[in-house]
Design a protein around this motif. Structure first.
Motif, short mmCIF file in Angstrom:
data_model
loop_
_atom_site.label_atom_id
_atom_site.label_comp_id
_atom_site.label_asym_id
_atom_site.label_seq_id
_atom_site.Cartn_x
_atom_site.Cartn_y
_atom_site.Cartn_z
N ILE A 185 14.00 18.61 -26.85
CA ILE A 185 13.03 19.34 -25.42
C ILE A 185 13.12 19.95 -24.13
O ILE A 185 12.71 21.30 -23.57
N ILE A 186 14.39 19.81 -23.31
CA ILE A 186 14.62 20.15 -22.59
C ILE A 186 15.46 21.80 -23.14
O ILE A 186 15.29 22.12 -21.74
N GLU A 187 16.43 21.56 -23.84
CA GLU A 187 17.08 23.53 -23.86
C GLU A 187 16.25 24.06 -23.78
O GLU A 187 15.78 25.05 -23.56
N GLN A 188 14.70 23.49 -25.17
CA GLN A 188 13.63 24.41 -25.36
C GLN A 188 13.69 25.15 -24.03
O GLN A 188 12.78 26.09 -23.42
N ALA A 189 12.92 24.80 -22.65
CA ALA A 189 12.55 24.38 -21.94
C ALA A 189 13.70 25.25 -20.65
O ALA A 189 12.86 26.16 -20.35
N LYS A 190 14.83 25.47 -20.93
CA LYS A 190 15.39 25.68 -19.96
C LYS A 190 15.86 27.05 -20.72
O LYS A 190 15.23 28.14 -19.73
#
Length: 244
Positions: A185-190
């Protein structure tokens, strides 16, 4: 006095069961029932050590639960002594121990239990609990009876330890999965922040981290808000504690 015909099938069944998933409470009840059948008893109980107290866990038949609960309340009886000492406690005539275990002996007399034996459940120096054997007549516990009871108690200990290790592994797997889910989810947000502000992914991560710090929130929580709730964060990091 044990049932030779029932012994090997019982041991075989327990050996097979430990290889697959099992319910610990049901297993303890099965152990008590198996010991009752194999040793030709009126019933059996299992107590475990929790927070340095002996706690009733299972009894067969159910009417003997009052006896186990009396022992738990008084913290005195053959099971307690077996747990504390790590040694077998065999009593041929329960009525002779009323001075030591008054509450327990009274409950035993009411339940029609005349002889008992407490079999320790241990792993090395670790004391896990005890298996209680109940007879409705005076009984000199033979060395064979006690040896078989100890084997059953040892098998129950193995189940308990195995369940504990399985729970630890399950908790670890859950933690690892949580970490992996967070990373996704953090990679998606980045990627979304980088596209919105025209910056590198690394710079986007800096913006997300700064937003999380300034709002006293976790990275995953901020990332989820960006991906699922459309949260837009500032192109410049806000000063810590600004709440902006």
């Amino acid at each position: 006095m044990y049932d030779r015909d029932r012994l090997l099938p019982t041991l075989s069944e327990f050996a097979r069961t430990i290889l697959g998933p099992y319910d610990l409470t049901s297993m303890l009840e099965d152990l008590a029932e198996a010991a009752t059948d194999v040793l030709r008893l009126v019933g059996c109980g299992v107590s475990l050590i929790t927070d340095d107290r002996i706690t009733y866990a299972a009894t067969v038949p159910g009417r003997l639960a009052a006896l186990e609960r009396a022992q738990e309340r008084a913290q005195a009886g053959p099971c307690v002594q077996a747990c504390r000492s790590g040694k077998i406690v065999a009593v041929a005539d329960l009525g002779l121990r009323s001075q030591d275990w008054g509450v327990y002996c009274a409950a035993g007399a009411e339940a029609g239990v005349l002889a008992v034996a407490g079999i320790p459940m241990t792993l090395g120096e670790t004391r896990v609990g005890a298996l209680n054997l109940y007879a409705d007549s005076l009984r000199e516990w033979s060395s064979d009876d006690l040896a078989i009871a100890q084997v059953l108690a040892d098998m129950a200990t193995g189940y308990l330890i195995n369940a504990s290790e399985a729970n630890k592994q399950q908790q670890l797997n859950g933690q690892l999965q949580h970490a992996l889910d967070s990373r996704v989810i953090i990679e998606q947000a980045k990627g979304m922040v980088a596209a919105t502000h025209g910056v590198t992914v690394q710079a986007a991560f800096g913006l997300i981290r700064a937003h999380a710090r300034s709002h006293n929130a976790s990275l995953r929580l901020v990332a989820e808000a960006i991906v699922h709730l459309g949260l837009r964060i500032a192109a410049e990091p806000a000063p810590p504690g600004s709440g902006g």
